[in-house]
Design a protein around this motif. Structure first.
Motif, PDB file in Angstrom:
ATOM      1  N   LYS A   5      -3.421   0.556  14.619  1.00 29.07           N
ATOM      2  CA  LYS A   5      -3.198  -0.615  13.780  1.00 29.07           C
ATOM      3  C   LYS A   5      -4.528  -1.145  13.266  1.00 29.07           C
ATOM      4  CE  LYS A   5      -0.001  -3.919  14.910  1.00 29.07           C
ATOM      5  NZ  LYS A   5       0.509  -5.143  15.546  1.00 29.07           N
ATOM      6  N   PRO A   6      -4.813  -0.948  11.968  1.00 28.75           N
ATOM      7  CA  PRO A   6      -6.087  -1.456  11.457  1.00 28.75           C
ATOM      8  C   PRO A   6      -6.125  -2.981  11.434  1.00 28.75           C
ATOM      9  CG  PRO A   6      -4.803  -0.463   9.685  1.00 28.75           C
ATOM     10  CD  PRO A   6      -4.046  -0.246  10.958  1.00 28.75           C
ATOM     11  N   ARG A   7      -7.332  -3.497  11.681  1.00 26.91           N
ATOM     12  CA  ARG A   7      -7.563  -4.942  11.582  1.00 26.91           C
ATOM     13  C   ARG A   7      -8.186  -5.228  10.229  1.00 26.91           C
ATOM     14  NH1 ARG A   7      -8.729  -3.814  16.656  1.00 26.91           N
ATOM     15  NH2 ARG A   7     -10.970  -3.623  16.347  1.00 26.91           N
ATOM     16  N   ILE A   8      -7.661  -6.239   9.565  1.00 27.69           N
ATOM     17  CA  ILE A   8      -8.069  -6.564   8.203  1.00 27.69           C
ATOM     18  C   ILE A   8      -8.363  -8.053   8.114  1.00 27.69           C
ATOM     19  CG2 ILE A   8      -7.368  -6.518   5.777  1.00 27.69           C
ATOM     20  CD1 ILE A   8      -5.171  -4.413   6.791  1.00 27.69           C
ATOM     21  N   LEU A   9      -9.484  -8.383   7.492  1.00 27.44           N
ATOM     22  CA  LEU A   9      -9.830  -9.773   7.202  1.00 27.44           C
ATOM     23  C   LEU A   9      -9.810  -9.937   5.690  1.00 27.44           C
ATOM     24  CD1 LEU A   9     -10.912 -12.571   8.130  1.00 27.44           C
ATOM     25  CD2 LEU A   9     -13.207 -11.629   7.793  1.00 27.44           C
ATOM     26  N   ILE A  10      -9.100 -10.937   5.222  1.00 29.58           N
ATOM     27  CA  ILE A  10      -9.033 -11.238   3.794  1.00 29.58           C
ATOM     28  C   ILE A  10      -9.572 -12.643   3.581  1.00 29.58           C
ATOM     29  CG2 ILE A  10      -7.503 -11.587   1.815  1.00 29.58           C
ATOM     30  CD1 ILE A  10      -5.749  -9.373   2.948  1.00 29.58           C
ATOM     31  N   SER A  11     -10.428 -12.775   2.572  1.00 26.60           N
ATOM     32  CA  SER A  11     -11.035 -14.074   2.327  1.00 26.60           C
ATOM     33  C   SER A  11     -11.498 -14.202   0.887  1.00 26.60           C
ATOM     34  CB  SER A  11     -12.232 -14.272   3.264  1.00 26.60           C
ATOM     35  OG  SER A  11     -12.728 -15.593   3.165  1.00 26.60           O
ATOM     36  N   LYS A  12     -11.912 -15.417   0.557  1.00 22.40           N
ATOM     37  CA  LYS A  12     -12.525 -15.743  -0.720  1.00 22.40           C
ATOM     38  C   LYS A  12     -13.919 -16.267  -0.430  1.00 22.40           C
ATOM     39  CE  LYS A  12     -10.329 -16.617  -4.106  1.00 22.40           C
ATOM     40  NZ  LYS A  12     -10.096 -15.901  -5.343  1.00 22.40           N
ATOM     41  N   ILE A  13     -14.887 -15.832  -1.228  1.00 29.14           N
ATOM     42  CA  ILE A  13     -16.266 -16.267  -1.072  1.00 29.14           C
ATOM     43  C   ILE A  13     -16.637 -17.109  -2.287  1.00 29.14           C
ATOM     44  CG2 ILE A  13     -18.655 -15.488  -0.987  1.00 29.14           C
ATOM     45  CD1 ILE A  13     -17.684 -13.013   0.469  1.00 29.14           C
ATOM     46  N   GLY A  14     -17.384 -18.162  -2.044  1.00 30.40           N
ATOM     47  CA  GLY A  14     -17.829 -18.993  -3.158  1.00 30.40           C
ATOM     48  C   GLY A  14     -16.874 -20.144  -3.427  1.00 30.40           C
ATOM     49  N   LEU A  15     -16.954 -20.675  -4.631  1.00 26.85           N
ATOM     50  CA  LEU A  15     -16.211 -21.889  -4.966  1.00 26.85           C
ATOM     51  C   LEU A  15     -14.825 -21.641  -5.555  1.00 26.85           C
ATOM     52  CD1 LEU A  15     -19.150 -23.979  -6.440  1.00 26.85           C
ATOM     53  CD2 LEU A  15     -18.183 -24.048  -4.130  1.00 26.85           C
ATOM     54  N   ASP A  16     -14.487 -20.406  -5.828  1.00 28.74           N
ATOM     55  CA  ASP A  16     -13.181 -20.088  -6.400  1.00 28.74           C
ATOM     56  C   ASP A  16     -12.077 -20.457  -5.409  1.00 28.74           C
ATOM     57  OD1 ASP A  16     -10.932 -18.966  -7.579  1.00 28.74           O
ATOM     58  OD2 ASP A  16     -11.598 -16.902  -7.308  1.00 28.74           O
ATOM     59  N   GLY A  17     -11.195 -21.353  -5.815  1.00 29.25           N
ATOM     60  CA  GLY A  17     -10.129 -21.813  -4.931  1.00 29.25           C
ATOM     61  C   GLY A  17      -8.772 -21.206  -5.211  1.00 29.25           C
ATOM     62  N   ARG A  42     -13.371 -20.639  -0.152  1.00 34.34           N
ATOM     63  CA  ARG A  42     -14.658 -21.360  -0.158  1.00 34.34           C
ATOM     64  C   ARG A  42     -15.531 -21.094   1.063  1.00 34.34           C
ATOM     65  NH1 ARG A  42     -11.075 -25.485  -2.455  1.00 34.34           N
ATOM     66  NH2 ARG A  42     -11.366 -25.370  -4.710  1.00 34.34           N
ATOM     67  N   HIS A  43     -15.678 -19.835   1.398  1.00 38.64           N
ATOM     68  CA  HIS A  43     -16.545 -19.451   2.510  1.00 38.64           C
ATOM     69  C   HIS A  43     -17.838 -18.849   1.977  1.00 38.64           C
ATOM     70  CE1 HIS A  43     -13.780 -20.263   5.761  1.00 38.64           C
ATOM     71  NE2 HIS A  43     -12.832 -19.823   4.963  1.00 38.64           N
ATOM     72  N   THR A  44     -18.861 -18.873   2.811  1.00 38.33           N
ATOM     73  CA  THR A  44     -20.123 -18.235   2.462  1.00 38.33           C
ATOM     74  C   THR A  44     -20.070 -16.765   2.873  1.00 38.33           C
ATOM     75  OG1 THR A  44     -21.191 -18.664   4.593  1.00 38.33           O
ATOM     76  CG2 THR A  44     -21.373 -20.401   2.887  1.00 38.33           C
ATOM     77  N   VAL A  45     -20.995 -16.002   2.341  1.00 42.19           N
ATOM     78  CA  VAL A  45     -21.112 -14.597   2.730  1.00 42.19           C
ATOM     79  C   VAL A  45     -21.324 -14.500   4.233  1.00 42.19           C
ATOM     80  CG1 VAL A  45     -22.581 -12.543   2.543  1.00 42.19           C
ATOM     81  CG2 VAL A  45     -21.933 -13.819   0.473  1.00 42.19           C
ATOM     82  N   VAL A  73     -20.441  -9.190  -4.048  1.00 43.45           N
ATOM     83  CA  VAL A  73     -20.307  -7.908  -3.353  1.00 43.45           C
ATOM     84  C   VAL A  73     -21.678  -7.389  -2.934  1.00 43.45           C
ATOM     85  CG1 VAL A  73     -19.720  -5.462  -3.676  1.00 43.45           C
ATOM     86  CG2 VAL A  73     -18.066  -7.241  -4.278  1.00 43.45           C
ATOM     87  N   ARG A  74     -22.666  -7.498  -3.812  1.00 40.87           N
ATOM     88  CA  ARG A  74     -24.030  -7.091  -3.433  1.00 40.87           C
ATOM     89  C   ARG A  74     -24.481  -7.843  -2.178  1.00 40.87           C
ATOM     90  NH1 ARG A  74     -25.129  -7.757  -8.981  1.00 40.87           N
ATOM     91  NH2 ARG A  74     -25.158  -5.750 -10.024  1.00 40.87           N
ATOM     92  N   ASN A  75     -24.235  -9.146  -2.150  1.00 38.84           N
ATOM     93  CA  ASN A  75     -24.640  -9.960  -0.999  1.00 38.84           C
ATOM     94  C   ASN A  75     -23.888  -9.571   0.269  1.00 38.84           C
ATOM     95  OD1 ASN A  75     -26.422 -11.328  -2.671  1.00 38.84           O
ATOM     96  ND2 ASN A  75     -25.027 -13.040  -3.022  1.00 38.84           N
ATOM     97  N   VAL A  76     -22.601  -9.306   0.151  1.00 33.74           N
ATOM     98  CA  VAL A  76     -21.803  -8.903   1.316  1.00 33.74           C
ATOM     99  C   VAL A  76     -22.285  -7.557   1.846  1.00 33.74           C
ATOM    100  CG1 VAL A  76     -19.502  -8.166   2.069  1.00 33.74           C
ATOM    101  CG2 VAL A  76     -19.762 -10.257   0.726  1.00 33.74           C
ATOM    102  N   ILE A  77     -22.476  -6.594   0.952  1.00 27.44           N
ATOM    103  CA  ILE A  77     -22.937  -5.270   1.367  1.00 27.44           C
ATOM    104  C   ILE A  77     -24.312  -5.371   2.029  1.00 27.44           C
ATOM    105  CG2 ILE A  77     -23.709  -3.003   0.518  1.00 27.44           C
ATOM    106  CD1 ILE A  77     -20.690  -3.217   0.462  1.00 27.44           C
TER     107      ILE A  77
END
Length: 135
Positions: A5-17, A42-45, A73-77
């Motif tokens: 069973k893969p574990r997956i995290l889904i989120s939004k980064i930055g100010l996009d709500g 609205r989370h940070t990298v 994506v550059r920042n996350v990587i």
């Protein structure tokens, strides 16, 4: 992967709500039997990468609608690599210009999903890809 069973995290980064799509994807993946955490908006990298590492996720799904996907994506990587967590497979979705697909893939994004992608296609991708990773 525990119990396959893969574990997956889904989120939004930055100010996009705008998170309707991200919530729908998270729900579909949970319904398919995956271990899914929806972190929200609205989370940070650093917050997202820290949580992905703490939760020992296999996939990190990020949703973008504000046009900042290449920078984020550059920042996350960069952060995943810095933390020796490049084993986490990055998937993105949302309003992504098709002309950015090649650059995103070159950065390390495994797959890009656009609005209107059938949820079953996303579920099938995770199921197939996680089976390949486990083999």
């Amino acid at each position: 992967m525990e119990n396959g069973k893969p574990r997956i995290l889904i989120s939004k980064i930055g100010l996009d709500g705008h998170d309707r799509g991200a919530r729908l994807v998270a729900h579909a993946l949970k319904d398919a039997g995956f271990d899914v955490t929806y972190l929200g908006i609205r989370h940070t990298v650093d917050e997202v990468v820290n949580r992905a590492i703490e939760d020992k996720v296999h996939y990190l799904g990020l949703s973008f609608l504000a046009g900042d996907h290449l920078t984020m994506v550059r920042n996350v990587i960069r952060e995943l690599n810095k933390r020796d967590a490049d084993y986490i497979r990055l998937i993105v979705g949302g309003i992504i210009l098709k002309e950015h697909f090649a650059e995103l893939k070159s950065l390390g994004v495994q797959r890009v999903f656009l609005p209107g992608t059938p949820l079953v296609e996303i579920v099938d991708y995770i199921r197939t890809d996680s089976a390949k990773q486990a083999a």
